[in-house]
Design an enzyme around this catalytic site. Structure first.
Site, PDB file in Angstrom:
ATOM      1  N   ASN A  41      -4.696  -6.909   9.702  1.00  0.00           N
ATOM      2  CA  ASN A  41      -5.853  -7.620   9.193  1.00  0.00           C
ATOM      3  C   ASN A  41      -5.478  -8.429   7.956  1.00  0.00           C
ATOM      4  O   ASN A  41      -5.046  -7.841   6.972  1.00  0.00           O
ATOM      5  CB  ASN A  41      -6.953  -6.615   8.838  1.00  0.00           C
ATOM      6  CG  ASN A  41      -8.238  -7.298   8.461  1.00  0.00           C
ATOM      7  OD1 ASN A  41      -8.453  -8.448   8.832  1.00  0.00           O
ATOM      8  ND2 ASN A  41      -9.089  -6.611   7.720  1.00  0.00           N
ATOM      9  N   HIS A  54       0.862  -1.191   0.000  1.00  0.00           N
ATOM     10  CA  HIS A  54       0.000   0.000   0.000  1.00  0.00           C
ATOM     11  C   HIS A  54       0.894   1.235   0.000  1.00  0.00           C
ATOM     12  O   HIS A  54       1.674   1.431   0.934  1.00  0.00           O
ATOM     13  CB  HIS A  54      -0.900   0.001   1.237  1.00  0.00           C
ATOM     14  CG  HIS A  54      -1.830  -1.184   1.297  1.00  0.00           C
ATOM     15  ND1 HIS A  54      -3.113  -1.152   0.799  1.00  0.00           N
ATOM     16  CD2 HIS A  54      -1.645  -2.450   1.758  1.00  0.00           C
ATOM     17  CE1 HIS A  54      -3.687  -2.335   0.976  1.00  0.00           C
ATOM     18  NE2 HIS A  54      -2.810  -3.150   1.555  1.00  0.00           N
ATOM     19  N   ASP A  63       2.303  -7.030   2.143  1.00  0.00           N
ATOM     20  CA  ASP A  63       1.108  -6.314   2.623  1.00  0.00           C
ATOM     21  C   ASP A  63       1.540  -5.067   3.412  1.00  0.00           C
ATOM     22  O   ASP A  63       0.922  -4.717   4.428  1.00  0.00           O
ATOM     23  CB  ASP A  63       0.192  -7.203   3.469  1.00  0.00           C
ATOM     24  CG  ASP A  63      -1.197  -6.592   3.638  1.00  0.00           C
ATOM     25  OD1 ASP A  63      -1.468  -5.540   3.014  1.00  0.00           O
ATOM     26  OD2 ASP A  63      -2.004  -7.149   4.390  1.00  0.00           O
ATOM     27  N   HIS A  69       1.061   3.315   8.462  1.00  0.00           N
ATOM     28  CA  HIS A  69       0.098   4.235   9.097  1.00  0.00           C
ATOM     29  C   HIS A  69       0.870   5.289   9.878  1.00  0.00           C
ATOM     30  O   HIS A  69       2.038   5.081  10.250  1.00  0.00           O
ATOM     31  CB  HIS A  69      -0.834   3.473  10.043  1.00  0.00           C
ATOM     32  CG  HIS A  69      -1.798   2.578   9.333  1.00  0.00           C
ATOM     33  ND1 HIS A  69      -2.847   3.052   8.565  1.00  0.00           N
ATOM     34  CD2 HIS A  69      -1.871   1.227   9.248  1.00  0.00           C
ATOM     35  CE1 HIS A  69      -3.516   2.028   8.051  1.00  0.00           C
ATOM     36  NE2 HIS A  69      -2.939   0.906   8.450  1.00  0.00           N
ATOM     37  N   HIS A  86      -9.250 -10.260  -0.966  1.00  0.00           N
ATOM     38  CA  HIS A  86      -9.106 -10.175   0.491  1.00  0.00           C
ATOM     39  C   HIS A  86     -10.255 -11.016   1.048  1.00  0.00           C
ATOM     40  O   HIS A  86     -11.404 -10.621   0.954  1.00  0.00           O
ATOM     41  CB  HIS A  86      -9.232  -8.690   0.863  1.00  0.00           C
ATOM     42  CG  HIS A  86      -9.328  -8.389   2.309  1.00  0.00           C
ATOM     43  ND1 HIS A  86      -8.399  -7.597   2.961  1.00  0.00           N
ATOM     44  CD2 HIS A  86     -10.241  -8.731   3.243  1.00  0.00           C
ATOM     45  CE1 HIS A  86      -8.738  -7.476   4.229  1.00  0.00           C
ATOM     46  NE2 HIS A  86      -9.857  -8.149   4.428  1.00  0.00           N
TER      47      HIS A  86
HETATM   48  O1  DOR Z   1      -3.855  -4.747   7.954  1.00  0.00           O
HETATM   49  C1  DOR Z   1      -4.237  -4.391   6.851  1.00  0.00           C
HETATM   50  N1  DOR Z   1      -4.060  -3.130   6.422  1.00  0.00           N
HETATM   51  N2  DOR Z   1      -4.878  -5.276   6.059  1.00  0.00           N
HETATM   52  C2  DOR Z   1      -5.473  -4.912   4.899  1.00  0.00           C
HETATM   53  O2  DOR Z   1      -6.040  -5.761   4.249  1.00  0.00           O
HETATM   54  C3  DOR Z   1      -5.458  -3.501   4.468  1.00  0.00           C
HETATM   55  C4  DOR Z   1      -4.322  -2.772   5.066  1.00  0.00           C
HETATM   56  C5  DOR Z   1      -4.401  -1.263   4.939  1.00  0.00           C
HETATM   57  O3  DOR Z   1      -4.760  -0.784   3.862  1.00  0.00           O
HETATM   58  O4  DOR Z   1      -4.065  -0.591   5.915  1.00  0.00           O
END
Ligand code: DOR
Length: 442
Positions: A279, A63, A306, A310, A180
């Site tokens: 997640n 991401h 993944d 944040h 997902h």
């Molecule tokens: O922990 C996660 N964060 N799992 C996901 O599927 C999405 C991701 C996010 O975009 O932060």
């Protein structure tokens, strides 16, 4: 020109590493062999004696947060983080704001990556418009614009009829759907794995059933509609078993796991460090063993990061309201090497396959192999180097990683993209390095 001399080469073609040299000219591997006569004047020489030279790592699921959440990450910082993690190509997820759900957005990612990125970026587009799960996107347009896969990652495509339509269209373009897998009704505001630890800690659990039901549904969809569905971030013992069984029956599915699912358990949540909140959630030791076995026996095809960066304000807070995700690009290789190769689960070539050629094959992109004429995307690692993970040194804006302070082995020393050294000895370099000797100190 760059000469990489005397390294142990894993070329992604032959199974065993061999000692040899690689000559790079412009953006291509010009020569590769056991002992080349490559004393070209003015070439940059990397002394790779004792090091391993790998096809550039490829992350099929990360991401980058741009556009919309640049305070968490952007293409500039995310691709620098990738280079520091040894990745030469990455595929970025579509759950940006707005989501990558039309050709213009795909072009935006490609343009920004060209302007600001230091590794190759392949956009993944959404399955449904606005990621709302109701109407499929214009898949032909997304394909033409350069999307390599479709995914509403962060959310499942819950409506099976919508998924059916997406499968039927995506098949025409040979684009995988990365799903997902999660039953959202069962998740029901859970924040960690449901079990002994969630009871002890007083946190709401997510039963493994949520993932297993999602995987089972997708297997049934793949069976009946002949889709190429790729299951994202598998974390459960039951999920691995369902996929193993499906593959035995010849159902066309592939899957990935992420390093945290073979490196950490739900016991890590003790202490309420929200960096462990992800997640799907961290599971139990039995699940970790099952993930390792799935990697060993080939049930799990690929390892993806993944990478979910944040901001600290979304993590340094109460567990229940913290964001889900681990910033993982800079720790993936060393976690794989330490927890899989050193433990005898995978050979080094096996690890490289799951982090390079297999993701390339699933996405249909170049890479994963080092041969004469192939793109000069190369990662050089020191397997003997032990170090302590320090998130403060991350190039990613996201410092949210529960492995901070852990000792690992296997350090990325150089990342070469299209014949340019973009990362060397902990520093990022931009543009061509021809003639730069400062990179060669070891
Ligand atoms: O922990 C996660 N964060 N799992 C996901 O599927 C999405 C991701 C996010 O975009 O932060």
């Amino acid at each position: 020109m760059i000469c990489i001399k005397g390294g142990n080469i894993i070329d992604g073609i032959s199974n065993e590493p061999y000692r040899g040299d690689i000559l790079i000219e412009k953006n291509k591997v010009m020569k590769i062999g056991r002992s080349l006569d490559i004393n070209f004047p003015n070439s940059v020489v990397i002394d790779a004696a004792g090091l391993y030279v790998l096809p550039g790592l490829i992350d099929m699921h990360c991401h980058l947060r741009e556009p919309g959440h640049e305070y968490k990450e952007d293409i500039a910082s995310g691709t620098r983080s990738a280079a520091a993690g040894g990745f030469t190509s990455i595929a970025c997820m579509a759950n940006t704001n707005p989501p990558i759900d039309n050709g213009g957005m795909v072009n935006f990612i490609k343009t920004r990556a060209k302007e600001n990125g230091v590794v190759k970026v392949y956009p993944i587009a959404t399955v449904t418009k606005g990621m709302k799960g109701k109407t499929i996107t214009e898949i032909g347009e997304l394909y033409k614009a350069g999307a390599v896969a479709l995914s509403d990652d962060g959310r499942p495509v819950e409506d099976s009829n919508v998924l059916k339509l997406a499968i039927q269209y995506s098949k025409m373009f040979n684009m995988p759907i990365i799903n997902h897998c999660e039953d959202l009704n069962l998740v029901n505001d859970g924040v960690m794995n449901e079990g002994y630890m969630s009871t002890i800690l007083g946190l709401k659990g997510i039963n493994r059933a949520a993932e297993e039901i999602g995987i089972a549904r997708d297997i049934i969809m793949a069976k009946h509609y002949g889709a190429s569905i790729h299951i994202a971030h598998v974390s459960t013992m039951g999920g691995v078993e369902l996929i193993r069984q499906a593959k035995r029956e010849g159902i066309p599915i592939t899957c990935e796991t992420a390093p945290h699912y073979f490196s950490a358990t739900d016991e890590w949540v003790d202490g309420y460090d929200a960096n462990t909140k992800v997640n799907p959630p961290l599971r139990t030791a039995d699940d970790v063993e099952a993930i390792k076995e799935g990697l060993r026996d080939g049930t799990i095809d690929a390892i993806a990061t993944d990478h979910a960066p944040h901001h600290r304000d979304e993590k340094n807070i109460e567990y229940n309201i913290a964001a889900f995700g681990i910033s993982g690009l800079e720790t993936a290789f060393s976690l794989g090497y330490t927890n899989l190769v050193e433990k005898g689960i995978l050979s080094l070539s096996g690890l490289v396959q799951k982090m390079s050629s297999t993701p390339a094959n699933i996405l249909g992109i170049e890479g994963g192999k080092l041969g004469e004429g192939s793109a000069a995307d190369i990662t050089i690692v020191d397997l003997n180097s032990e170090y302590i993970i320090d998130t403060r040194k991350f190039y990613s804006k996201g410092k949210n990683n529960p492995f901070h302070g852990k000792k690992v082995k296997g350090k990325i020393l150089y990342t070469i993209v299209d014949g340019s050294i973009v990362y060397a000895h902990s520093k990022i370099y931009e543009g061509s390095i021809d003639g730069r000797v400062d990179l060669l100190d070891r």
